[in-house]
Design an enzyme around this catalytic site. Structure first.
Site, PDB file in Angstrom:
ATOM      1  N   LYS A 187      17.849  21.031 -11.072  1.00  0.00           N
ATOM      2  CA  LYS A 187      17.174  19.777 -11.435  1.00  0.00           C
ATOM      3  C   LYS A 187      18.054  18.782 -12.194  1.00  0.00           C
ATOM      4  O   LYS A 187      18.821  19.155 -13.070  1.00  0.00           O
ATOM      5  CB  LYS A 187      15.944  20.085 -12.314  1.00  0.00           C
ATOM      6  N   HIS A 216       0.834  -1.221   0.000  1.00  0.00           N
ATOM      7  CA  HIS A 216       0.000   0.000   0.000  1.00  0.00           C
ATOM      8  C   HIS A 216       0.858   1.256   0.000  1.00  0.00           C
ATOM      9  O   HIS A 216       0.446   2.307   0.496  1.00  0.00           O
ATOM     10  CB  HIS A 216      -0.955   0.035   1.198  1.00  0.00           C
ATOM     11  N   GLU A 219      10.980   7.976 -17.057  1.00  0.00           N
ATOM     12  CA  GLU A 219       9.641   8.524 -17.292  1.00  0.00           C
ATOM     13  C   GLU A 219       9.159   8.208 -18.708  1.00  0.00           C
ATOM     14  O   GLU A 219       7.996   7.858 -18.923  1.00  0.00           O
ATOM     15  CB  GLU A 219       9.646  10.035 -17.074  1.00  0.00           C
ATOM     16  N   SER A 268      16.882  20.905 -16.324  1.00  0.00           N
ATOM     17  CA  SER A 268      15.721  21.738 -16.582  1.00  0.00           C
ATOM     18  C   SER A 268      16.205  23.056 -17.165  1.00  0.00           C
ATOM     19  O   SER A 268      17.255  23.560 -16.780  1.00  0.00           O
ATOM     20  CB  SER A 268      14.961  21.981 -15.273  1.00  0.00           C
TER      21      SER A 268
END
Ligand code: ARG
Length: 473
Positions: free
Chosen positions: A294, A167, A301, A288
């Protein structure tokens, strides 16, 4: 009516027959053409034609001279395609008619005899299967490499503790190696599935002709042997019409991408500052344009994102097939782009995932800290009490009270002094820390087959290494 032109395929409306009294509309021509994508099947198409011609000659259906002419013409066509010199013509619709027209241009009547006892229906089914078999054979080792990369990434970490989750809540400590090996199991099943798909791909449709078989004395087994098929499709109607082998491949691709996507999701999570479990080598990260701090796990992804298009191809192919009456329908021309894109996506994704996994940098302390935080050893304390004779349900209740007590104080179970632990149950002794409350003790206790104990995990690593070792020769 003009007499038969030298090459009927020069004018496509005449490729069909003299029945057509006007040329095809330009829109229809463009709408029905597939050559801009199915030229990818050229090598398979030529191999299929050469095997067919060889058999026609062996059966006495065409002469040895015609066979030689076909071989000569095809050799030149293959070389021209290879060199990018071949002129693909939209008017000639697809890869099959383009190659046949050029063959006839090069070798005359011999080229016109090639299509004896054959239809584009059994031809295209054969080409797709041949091509797909080759791609399957190229994908299989990529799946092996990904498994190897995971096993090697796991090897030093049989004792590196991280929280295991259910969970998405900290559940019990597991080793990082054990976690990675879960993915090895998944990809091993994907490899098995791929090998199984190959069996059903590797059947020869040729000889089914348009749909009903042919009156020429074809030797289908001979063609099957020449092309390395395991056998022929037994029913001519089925041979030209079904694309279940492509659908099965797309299902394999979807399941494999689903596994890749889960792994990618974890890599993204682990790399976020909130987890900080791993870092990825710079070469797998992007920056970024606005936020200088970043470093983004774009590859993971994208792999997760590309899973969507692969599922889409499976749905597309299933839907393409479901309404088709027997036998061949032009709908089937739509099988190619989804198949091509699935192959390309899987090849690129498996390759890059293997590399990226090899570039994972493990941050042990962060993993251990996270595992220590979520009362991950609560089950171990309960098991400890059970071993002292307390019934499991009572032990469960005792530990729940202890966790509540520790939570209120913002500390871990292992930080509670013995006398305060003993308030919850008198059977708790000072061996509780080493046996139950430390992360390492918790790992060591899970000796069951398939469990996370370092010994079991080391055995699993060795077994996978042996299974994945490149076989000599
Ligand atoms: N380009 C077609 C396909 O991909 C080849 C078969 C065409 N056959 C036909 N009878 N129209 O399916």
């Amino acid at each position: 009516m003009s007499p038969t032109p030298t090459n009927p395929l020069d004018n496509k409306s005449q490729a069909w027959s003299a029945l057509f009294s006007e040329p095809m509309s330009a829109l229809v021509q463009r709408y029905t053409a597939s050559v801009h994508f199915d030229q990818r099947l050229a090598a398979a198409d030529i191999a299929g034609s050469l095997a067919h011609a060889e058999m026609l000659a062996a059966q006495g259906v065409i002469s040895a001279a015609d066979h030689a002419g076909i071989q000569r013409g095809m050799a030149q066509i293959a070389a021209d395609i290879e060199a990018g010199r071949f002129e693909w013509k939209l008017e000639l619709e697809d890869v099959h008619l383009n190659i046949e027209a050029r063959l006839t241009q090069l070798v005359g009547d011999a080229g016109k005899r090639l299509h004896t006892g054959r239809s584009r229906n059994d031809q295209v089914a054969t080409d797709v299967r041949l091509w797909l078999r080759g791609e399957i054979d190229a994908l299989a080792p990529l799946l092996t490499s990904l498994q190897r990369a995971l096993v090697e990434a796991a090897a030093p970490h049989a004792e590196t503790v991280m929280p295991g989750y259910t969970h998405m809540q900290v559940a019990q400590p597991v080793s990082f190696a054990h976690h990675l090996l879960a993915y090895v199991e998944m990809f091993a099943r994907d490899a098995e599935r791929l090998a199984d798909v190959r069996k059903r791909v590797n059947r020869l449709p040729l000889g089914a002709a348009a749909l009903a078989g042919t009156s020429y004395p074809l030797d289908r087994d001979r063609v099957a042997r020449t092309l390395g098929f395991d056998g022929v499709c037994a029913n001519s109607l089925d041979a030209v019409s079904d694309r279940d082998f492509a659908i099965e491949f797309a299902a394999w691709a979807s399941i494999t991408m689903m596994h890749v996507s889960r792994l990618s999701e974890e890599i993204v999570l682990w790399m976020s500052q909130n987890f900080g479990f791993i870092d990825l080598a710079d070469r797998y990260c992007t920056g970024s344009s606005i936020m200088p701090q970043k470093r983004n796990p774009d590859v993971a992804e994208l792999a997760r994102g590309k899973t969507g298009r692969v599922y889409g191809h499976l749905m597309g192919l299933l839907t393409l097939m479901k309404g088709q009456p027997l036998t061949y329908n032009k709908d089937n021309q739509e099988d190619k782009e989804p198949l091509f894109d699935s192959v390309d996506t899987l090849a690129a994704t498996l390759r890059i995932m293997a590399e990226m996994v090899a570039g994972i940098v493990v941050k042990r302390e962060a993993m251990a800290r996270a595992a220590a935080k979520g009362y991950a050893t609560a089950t171990d304390l309960a098991d400890y009490l059970v071993k002292k004779g307390v019934p499991f349900r009572d032990a469960h209740e005792v530990v729940a009270h202890a966790v509540k007590f520790a939570t209120a104080r913002g500390i871990d179970l292992a930080d509670l002094p013995l006398d305060s632990l003993q308030q919850f149950h008198a059977a708790i002794g000072d061996d509780v820390y080493a046996k139950a409350l430390t992360l390492q003790g918790s790992l060591n206790a899970r000796q069951v087959a398939g469990g996370t104990a370092p010994e079991r995990v080391r055995e699993a690593i060795a077994a996978h290494q042996a299974r994945l070792r490149p076989t000599a020769g």
